[in-house]
Design a protein around this motif. Structure first.
Motif, PDB file in Angstrom:
ATOM      1  N   MET A   1       0.641  -1.334   0.296  1.00  0.00           N
ATOM      2  CA  MET A   1      -0.199   0.170   0.140  1.00  0.00           C
ATOM      3  C   MET A   1       0.686   0.933   0.067  1.00  0.00           C
ATOM      4  O   MET A   1       2.434   1.046   0.142  1.00  0.00           O
ATOM      5  N   CYS A   2       0.408   2.485  -0.125  1.00  0.00           N
ATOM      6  CA  CYS A   2       0.820   3.518   0.006  1.00  0.00           C
ATOM      7  C   CYS A   2       0.633   4.215   1.109  1.00  0.00           C
ATOM      8  O   CYS A   2      -0.824   5.215   0.296  1.00  0.00           O
ATOM      9  N   GLY A   3       0.591   4.735   2.108  1.00  0.00           N
ATOM     10  CA  GLY A   3       0.643   5.152   3.357  1.00  0.00           C
ATOM     11  C   GLY A   3      -0.190   7.034   4.002  1.00  0.00           C
ATOM     12  O   GLY A   3       0.069   7.211   4.388  1.00  0.00           O
ATOM     13  N   ARG A   4       1.771   6.857   3.705  1.00  0.00           N
ATOM     14  CA  ARG A   4       2.644   7.896   3.766  1.00  0.00           C
ATOM     15  C   ARG A   4       3.811   8.045   3.124  1.00  0.00           C
ATOM     16  O   ARG A   4       4.405   7.063   2.780  1.00  0.00           O
ATOM     17  N   PRO A  35      -2.555  10.706   4.794  1.00  0.00           N
ATOM     18  CA  PRO A  35      -3.805  10.731   3.886  1.00  0.00           C
ATOM     19  C   PRO A  35      -4.358  12.085   4.621  1.00  0.00           C
ATOM     20  O   PRO A  35      -4.201  12.341   5.676  1.00  0.00           O
ATOM     21  N   TRP A  58      -6.165  14.279  -1.295  1.00  0.00           N
ATOM     22  CA  TRP A  58      -5.569  12.720  -0.865  1.00  0.00           C
ATOM     23  C   TRP A  58      -6.745  11.970  -0.411  1.00  0.00           C
ATOM     24  O   TRP A  58      -6.681  11.717   0.916  1.00  0.00           O
ATOM     25  N   ILE A  73      -7.623   6.014  -0.723  1.00  0.00           N
ATOM     26  CA  ILE A  73      -5.797   6.197  -0.783  1.00  0.00           C
ATOM     27  C   ILE A  73      -5.508   5.902  -1.829  1.00  0.00           C
ATOM     28  O   ILE A  73      -4.791   6.524  -1.823  1.00  0.00           O
ATOM     29  N   ASN A  74      -6.247   4.571  -1.790  1.00  0.00           N
ATOM     30  CA  ASN A  74      -5.380   3.943  -2.817  1.00  0.00           C
ATOM     31  C   ASN A  74      -5.959   2.897  -3.702  1.00  0.00           C
ATOM     32  O   ASN A  74      -7.278   2.830  -3.469  1.00  0.00           O
ATOM     33  N   TRP A 102       8.462   6.333  -0.040  1.00  0.00           N
ATOM     34  CA  TRP A 102       7.674   6.524   1.181  1.00  0.00           C
ATOM     35  C   TRP A 102       7.958   5.462   1.884  1.00  0.00           C
ATOM     36  O   TRP A 102       8.883   5.027   2.258  1.00  0.00           O
ATOM     37  N   GLU A 104       6.713   2.293   4.985  1.00  0.00           N
ATOM     38  CA  GLU A 104       6.125   1.295   5.049  1.00  0.00           C
ATOM     39  C   GLU A 104       7.033   0.630   6.553  1.00  0.00           C
ATOM     40  O   GLU A 104       7.905   0.824   6.781  1.00  0.00           O
ATOM     41  N   THR A 145      -1.484   1.025  -6.109  1.00  0.00           N
ATOM     42  CA  THR A 145      -0.541   0.329  -6.240  1.00  0.00           C
ATOM     43  C   THR A 145      -0.646  -0.973  -6.343  1.00  0.00           C
ATOM     44  O   THR A 145      -0.997  -1.334  -7.513  1.00  0.00           O
TER      45      THR A 145
END
Length: 219
Positions: A1-4, A35, A58, A73-74, A102, A104, A145
């Motif tokens: 994922m991509c959250g930050r 986000p 976002w 967000i993804n 990014w 994780e 993603t």
């Protein structure tokens, strides 16, 4: 994922990396982009408009969705072109989200250790995104993603879709709307270009935002 993620490359460096005519704007470095905030993206507001660096929320929710609809967000590459929620944006409203890297989180001895993933050569990343106009009239976006590749698999099973240099122009081309055509001309960044290292758990707090967050620590 991509959250930050982090974005600290200045606009001239982003323009040089993009290799396309771009209307720049001033950007302040951000080392902990979370986000539900406005993020920088490159897009065309309509088909004939120039490329601009724009502020997008976002959190993706198309204007036709109800107020209780999700704000992801993804969006997964496996379903973004066919999902009713995303397919119109995939065909007509694609964007690029610049990032320097990014974050994780890797489970280690009962805790989660944040890692920073970035290009080993220090060049910016261009993350594939989609956007839609929200009911409030603002544009919201989601980052695509894909299954994790290369060293990213050591940290998480998914990763943002980072595109190679030859894919940036076709991804932003408003006249390319067919899924199969896009598959032929858009490719992800070579996995071997990526690296990662552990960083401070201060990144867990979205209020923290300084350059030390992307510096390596002893794990």
């Amino acid at each position: 994922m991509c959250g930050r993620f982090a974005l600290y490359s200045p606009p001239p460096k982003l323009s040089e990396s993009l290799r396309l005519p771009l209307v720049e704007r001033e950007l302040r470095p951000r080392y902990n982009v979370a986000p539900s905030t406005f993020i920088t993206a490159v897009r065309r507001v309509d088909d004939d408009a120039p490329l601009v660096m724009d502020d997008l929320w976002w959190g993706y929710r198309p204007h036709w969705a109800q107020g209780t609809a999700p704000q992801p967000i993804n969006a997964k590459v496996e379903s973004v072109a066919t999902s009713r929620y995303f397919r119109a944006a995939f065909a007509h409203h694609r964007c690029l989200v610049p990032a320097d890297g990014w974050f994780e989180w890797l489970p280690v001895n009962g805790r989660k250790q944040p890692h920073y993933l970035t290009r080993a050569d220090g060049e910016p990343l261009w993350l594939a995104g989609i956007w839609a106009e929200r009911a409030d009239g603002k544009a919201g976006c989601a980052i695509l993603t894909e299954p994790a590749r290369g060293v990213a698999k050591e940290i998480h099973d998914r990763m943002p879709l980072a595109l190679d240099a030859q894919s940036l122009e076709p991804w932003l081309d408003p006249h390319l709307t067919d899924r199969e055509t896009l598959r032929q001309v858009v490719h992800h960044l070579e996995a071997g270009l990526m690296t990662h290292w552990p960083v401070s758990t201060r990144v867990n707090r979205p209020t923290q935002d300084d350059a030390s967050l992307v510096e390596p620590i002893s794990s």
